[in-house]
Design a protein around this motif. Structure first.
Motif, PDB file in Angstrom:
ATOM      1  N   PHE A  33       0.787  -1.175  -0.185  1.00  0.00           N
ATOM      2  CA  PHE A  33      -0.128  -0.162  -0.019  1.00  0.00           C
ATOM      3  C   PHE A  33       0.657   1.282   0.051  1.00  0.00           C
ATOM      4  N   ASP A  34       0.527   2.403  -0.851  1.00  0.00           N
ATOM      5  CA  ASP A  34       1.244   3.586  -0.897  1.00  0.00           C
ATOM      6  C   ASP A  34       1.142   4.179   0.298  1.00  0.00           C
ATOM      7  N   ASP A  35       1.855   5.263   0.688  1.00  0.00           N
ATOM      8  CA  ASP A  35       1.536   6.124   1.474  1.00  0.00           C
ATOM      9  C   ASP A  35       0.231   6.806   1.547  1.00  0.00           C
ATOM     10  N   GLY A  36      -0.470   7.076   2.378  1.00  0.00           N
ATOM     11  CA  GLY A  36      -1.735   7.624   2.103  1.00  0.00           C
ATOM     12  C   GLY A  36      -2.856   6.903   1.539  1.00  0.00           C
ATOM     13  N   ALA A  37      -2.512   5.508   1.535  1.00  0.00           N
ATOM     14  CA  ALA A  37      -3.589   4.470   1.161  1.00  0.00           C
ATOM     15  C   ALA A  37      -4.772   4.505   2.289  1.00  0.00           C
ATOM     16  N   VAL A  38      -6.024   4.239   1.800  1.00  0.00           N
ATOM     17  CA  VAL A  38      -7.078   4.193   2.843  1.00  0.00           C
ATOM     18  C   VAL A  38      -7.576   2.677   2.599  1.00  0.00           C
ATOM     19  N   LEU A  39      -7.477   1.929   3.682  1.00  0.00           N
ATOM     20  CA  LEU A  39      -7.868   0.336   3.468  1.00  0.00           C
ATOM     21  C   LEU A  39      -9.119   0.385   4.570  1.00  0.00           C
ATOM     22  N   GLY A  44     -11.442  -4.221   9.941  1.00  0.00           N
ATOM     23  CA  GLY A  44     -11.182  -2.944  10.508  1.00  0.00           C
ATOM     24  C   GLY A  44     -10.976  -1.811   9.541  1.00  0.00           C
ATOM     25  N   ASP A  45     -10.297  -0.920   9.957  1.00  0.00           N
ATOM     26  CA  ASP A  45     -10.506   0.660   9.262  1.00  0.00           C
ATOM     27  C   ASP A  45      -8.882   1.000   9.065  1.00  0.00           C
ATOM     28  N   GLY A  46      -8.365   1.007   8.079  1.00  0.00           N
ATOM     29  CA  GLY A  46      -6.968   1.783   7.887  1.00  0.00           C
ATOM     30  C   GLY A  46      -6.894   2.993   7.056  1.00  0.00           C
ATOM     31  N   ARG A  47      -7.460   3.930   7.793  1.00  0.00           N
ATOM     32  CA  ARG A  47      -7.615   5.333   7.257  1.00  0.00           C
ATOM     33  C   ARG A  47      -6.207   6.180   7.358  1.00  0.00           C
ATOM     34  N   ASP A  48      -5.288   5.757   7.934  1.00  0.00           N
ATOM     35  CA  ASP A  48      -3.778   6.222   8.082  1.00  0.00           C
ATOM     36  C   ASP A  48      -3.028   5.006   8.384  1.00  0.00           C
ATOM     37  N   ALA A  49      -1.610   5.568   8.245  1.00  0.00           N
ATOM     38  CA  ALA A  49      -0.687   4.326   8.226  1.00  0.00           C
ATOM     39  C   ALA A  49      -0.773   3.443   9.583  1.00  0.00           C
ATOM     40  N   GLU A  50      -0.942   4.150  10.709  1.00  0.00           N
ATOM     41  CA  GLU A  50      -1.129   3.239  11.968  1.00  0.00           C
ATOM     42  C   GLU A  50      -2.361   2.141  11.871  1.00  0.00           C
ATOM     43  N   LEU A  52      -3.789   1.343   9.119  1.00  0.00           N
ATOM     44  CA  LEU A  52      -3.539   0.478   7.958  1.00  0.00           C
ATOM     45  C   LEU A  52      -2.725  -0.893   8.556  1.00  0.00           C
ATOM     46  N   ARG A  53      -1.613  -0.518   9.415  1.00  0.00           N
ATOM     47  CA  ARG A  53      -0.755  -1.291  10.015  1.00  0.00           C
ATOM     48  C   ARG A  53      -1.625  -2.301  10.848  1.00  0.00           C
ATOM     49  N   ARG A  54      -2.547  -1.908  11.692  1.00  0.00           N
ATOM     50  CA  ARG A  54      -3.493  -2.624  12.597  1.00  0.00           C
ATOM     51  C   ARG A  54      -4.277  -3.598  11.663  1.00  0.00           C
ATOM     52  N   TYR A  55      -4.517  -3.067  10.682  1.00  0.00           N
ATOM     53  CA  TYR A  55      -5.515  -3.858   9.738  1.00  0.00           C
ATOM     54  C   TYR A  55      -4.829  -4.994   9.056  1.00  0.00           C
ATOM     55  N   VAL A  56      -3.693  -4.712   8.552  1.00  0.00           N
ATOM     56  CA  VAL A  56      -3.073  -5.971   7.960  1.00  0.00           C
ATOM     57  C   VAL A  56      -2.525  -6.790   8.916  1.00  0.00           C
ATOM     58  N   THR A  57      -2.309  -6.328  10.239  1.00  0.00           N
ATOM     59  CA  THR A  57      -1.834  -7.200  11.209  1.00  0.00           C
ATOM     60  C   THR A  57      -3.013  -8.116  11.488  1.00  0.00           C
TER      61      THR A  57
END
Length: 64
Positions: A33-39, A44-50, A52-57
């Motif tokens: 995922f590029d910087d600034g990606a929203v997942l 969960g919800d990955g609207r910022d880098a932190e 996104l990291r929680r989501y993929v974890t």
């Protein structure tokens, strides 16, 4: 033709993603995922880098 091109472009990305999930490799997943990606998904919800990291974890640590 556009659909087949899109599929051809998406296939290696999805393969990399599945490989990272199978390996439980959070870093490899996050790098997809590029910087600034929203997942936003079912885990969960990955609207910022932190987030996104929680989501993929969460995805990488699911049983089975």
């Amino acid at each position: 033709m556009a659909a087949s091109r899109a599929i051809a472009e998406a296939r290696p990305i999805l393969t990399d993603m599945q490989t990272a999930v199978d390996a439980r490799d959070v870093d490899a997943l996050a790098r997809l995922f590029d910087d600034g990606a929203v997942l936003i998904g079912t885990a969960g919800d990955g609207r910022d880098a932190e987030g996104l990291r929680r989501y993929v974890t969460a995805v990488a640590s699911q049983p089975g």
